[in-house]
Design a protein around this motif. Sequence first.
Motif, short mmCIF file in Angstrom:
data_model
loop_
_atom_site.label_atom_id
_atom_site.label_comp_id
_atom_site.label_asym_id
_atom_site.label_seq_id
_atom_site.Cartn_x
_atom_site.Cartn_y
_atom_site.Cartn_z
N GLY B 168 -24.74 20.22 -54.62
CA GLY B 168 -23.31 19.83 -54.67
C GLY B 168 -22.78 20.43 -53.40
O GLY B 168 -23.21 21.73 -53.11
N MET B 169 -21.78 20.01 -52.87
CA MET B 169 -21.02 20.39 -51.54
C MET B 169 -19.34 20.65 -52.06
O MET B 169 -18.97 20.06 -52.74
N VAL B 170 -18.99 21.81 -51.67
CA VAL B 170 -17.40 22.15 -51.88
C VAL B 170 -17.03 22.28 -50.45
O VAL B 170 -17.46 23.38 -49.78
N GLU B 171 -16.29 21.56 -49.98
CA GLU B 171 -15.60 21.68 -48.68
C GLU B 171 -16.67 21.81 -47.34
O GLU B 171 -16.55 22.80 -46.86
N GLU B 172 -17.71 21.12 -47.47
CA GLU B 172 -18.70 21.10 -46.65
C GLU B 172 -19.44 22.14 -46.69
O GLU B 172 -20.65 22.40 -45.84
N LYS B 173 -19.51 22.90 -47.60
CA LYS B 173 -20.18 23.98 -48.00
C LYS B 173 -21.33 23.86 -49.07
O LYS B 173 -20.75 23.34 -50.04
N ILE B 183 -30.98 20.57 -67.64
CA ILE B 183 -29.60 20.70 -68.09
C ILE B 183 -29.43 20.21 -69.47
O ILE B 183 -29.81 19.03 -69.66
N GLN B 184 -28.94 20.77 -70.53
CA GLN B 184 -28.63 20.28 -71.72
C GLN B 184 -27.15 19.60 -71.35
O GLN B 184 -26.08 20.51 -71.16
N SER B 191 -20.44 23.96 -66.12
CA SER B 191 -21.21 24.22 -65.02
C SER B 191 -22.13 23.06 -64.72
O SER B 191 -22.74 22.45 -65.51
N PRO B 192 -22.42 22.60 -63.64
CA PRO B 192 -21.66 23.05 -62.38
C PRO B 192 -20.37 22.86 -62.35
O PRO B 192 -19.47 23.44 -61.26
N TYR B 219 -10.49 27.61 -62.79
CA TYR B 219 -12.08 27.73 -62.98
C TYR B 219 -12.49 29.36 -62.65
O TYR B 219 -11.90 29.87 -61.90
N PRO B 220 -13.48 29.60 -63.47
CA PRO B 220 -13.83 31.14 -63.59
C PRO B 220 -14.38 31.37 -62.12
O PRO B 220 -14.11 32.52 -61.61
N ASN B 221 -14.88 30.44 -61.21
CA ASN B 221 -15.44 30.83 -59.73
C ASN B 221 -14.48 30.81 -58.72
O ASN B 221 -14.03 29.59 -58.72
#
Lengths: 84, 445
Positions: B168-173, B183-184, B191-192, B219-221
Motif C-alpha cells: 500500500g502506498m499513500v501519496e507515493e510513500k 487477514i480475517q 485496517s489497513p 481515521y485514527p492514523n
Amino acid sequence: MITEKSTVLQVQSKYAFEIASGANKPMIKEAVEKAFKVKVTGVNVVTMPSKMRRVGRRHVLTRPWKKAIVTLQPGDKIEFFEGV
Amino acid sequence: MKVTKEKEENRQAYITVEMEPAEMETSLQDAYRHLAQKADIPGFRKGKAPREVVEHHLGKPRLLEEALDRMLPQAYEQALKEQEIEPFAQPDMEITQTDPLIFKAVVPLTPAVELGDYASIRVTPEPVDITDENINSVIEELRHQHATWEPVDRPLDYDDLAIIDINGMVEEKPYVQKVGAQIQVLKDLMSPAPGFSDQIVGMKKEEEKEFTLSFPEDYPNDKVAGKEGHFKVKLSEIKEEKLPELNDELAGQVSPDFKTIDALREEVVKSLQARGEERVRMDFEEKVINTAIEQSRVEYPPVLVELEINRILNEQVRQLQMSGRGMDEYLQSINKTTEQLREELRPVATKNVSASLVMSKVAEAEKIEVTESDIENGIKNMTRGSAEDKMEELRKLLDTPQTRESLKQSLRTRKTIERLTEIARKTEDTKKETKTKKKKKEEEK
C-alpha cells in the motif's frame, strides 16, 4: 565591625572598627569624629596576630590586621551601628 | 485576641481572628529565639546574636513569617475553643493582615446527616433470567474459539481468512508492505483501510488486484487521514472457518474436565447464572443505597468532595504507575488537564461522599459493630490463595493497625449494605401484610 563582643561593648558607647595597618590613634580619632560626627574620648588599638591556616595541603599565614575600639563621649551614638 | 464568627453555612464556619500587638510581640520574640539558634551570622556564635542583628541579617519578613507559622495554629486552636467549634477537617485559612495579624478561617464542620425512613425502603431484586439465547451465544463463541481454518478453492468471501501480500502506498510513500499477511475478512475491517474487505472479496486464488481507497478524515492514523491510498494485492490462499461440531469432543477441547457436551452446557449455565446473580445483586444494592441517599438530607463541607477527588486521583495515579505510565502521560493521552479531570470526577466524588456519610449514619443507627473476630477473618481471607508456608508471613505483614482500621471500615460498610438490602428485601411480605391490614381496616370502615 559587628561581633558578639562588640555588641556588648556598644552599651558602654564603645565601637569597634577594622582599620588600616598604618593608622595611629590620632588618625582614628579624627576619622571617626569626622565620619560620624561624634566626640571621641578614647581610642584603643589592638593588633590582631596572623594565624596559621591551611590552604589545601600548605600552611599559610593570614594577614595580620588592626582593630580599634573607640570610646565616645557618654550619650553619643553612631547611628550606623544601630539596629544593624 | 478577638474572635468573631461571621456566619455558618454549608457546614462551614467562617471565623475572623484578630491578634493584639502585644501577642504579636511575644510570638515575634519566640520566633527570634528560634531563628537565632539556627542563624549563621558572622561575628556571632549561634544563638548569641541580638535581635536587631538577626532582624537585619535575615530580614523582618522572615521573622514575621516564622512568627506566623507558630502563632497561626495556636491562635486557630484557641479561637475554636472560644467559639466552641468542633472542626472536622483542616481549615482553609487566609491571612488578611500580618502586623498585627488578622486572619480568616473557613472551618469545615462535622457533616450533618438526617436519615430518611430507610427502614421503609422497598426494592425488589430483579430475577436472574438466563435465556437459551444467552447460553447458545456463549457456546457459539466457544466454537469460534476452537474453530479450525481450512483451505478452500472458491472466491474469497466475508469472514474468510485471506493469506495475502499487500503493498500500500499513500501519496507515493509506502504505507503497508506485508507478504503472506493473514487477514480475517470482516465486513467492517478498518485496517489497513476502510473498505479494504469490500475490494478483496470475490478475488480468486493467485489473483492480483490494484485499487485505490480513501481514508476518512477521522481515521485514527493521522498520517493518512483524509488522504488516498493505492493498494496492490496478491491473494495466495483462502481459508474458511470450520466450526467444530457440538459434541463431546468440543467439550473436551474447552477443558479436559468436561466429558460430555451436556457437562459443558451445564457449566456455561452455572457461570452465566453466577454472573447474572452478581450483577443483579450489585444493581439491587446500588438501588437500595441510592434510595437511602435520596431519602436522607446530607449537609457537608465542600472540602469533603475535594478530598474524595484527591483520593480517586491518587488511586488512578497508583494504577497508572503499576502499568508503567505517569499521570502526565495519561492526561495527555486523554487530552485533558488535571482541572478538567477533577471537574469530571466531581459528580462521582459527590455521590461517594454522600453515600459514605449516609452509610456510616445508618451503621450508627442500626448499631452495626465490627468485632475483632470479623477483622481476623478478613485478614485470613486476604491471605487465602497464597502458599501455605507464606501464609503466616503474609498474615503478619497485613496485621497492622492501618490494615485493621481500613478493613474495619470496609467491613462496616459491607455489613451496613447487607443490613439495608435485608430490610429492603424482607419486607416484601410485611408490606403485603400492611396492605392487607389497611384493606381490612378500610373494609371495616
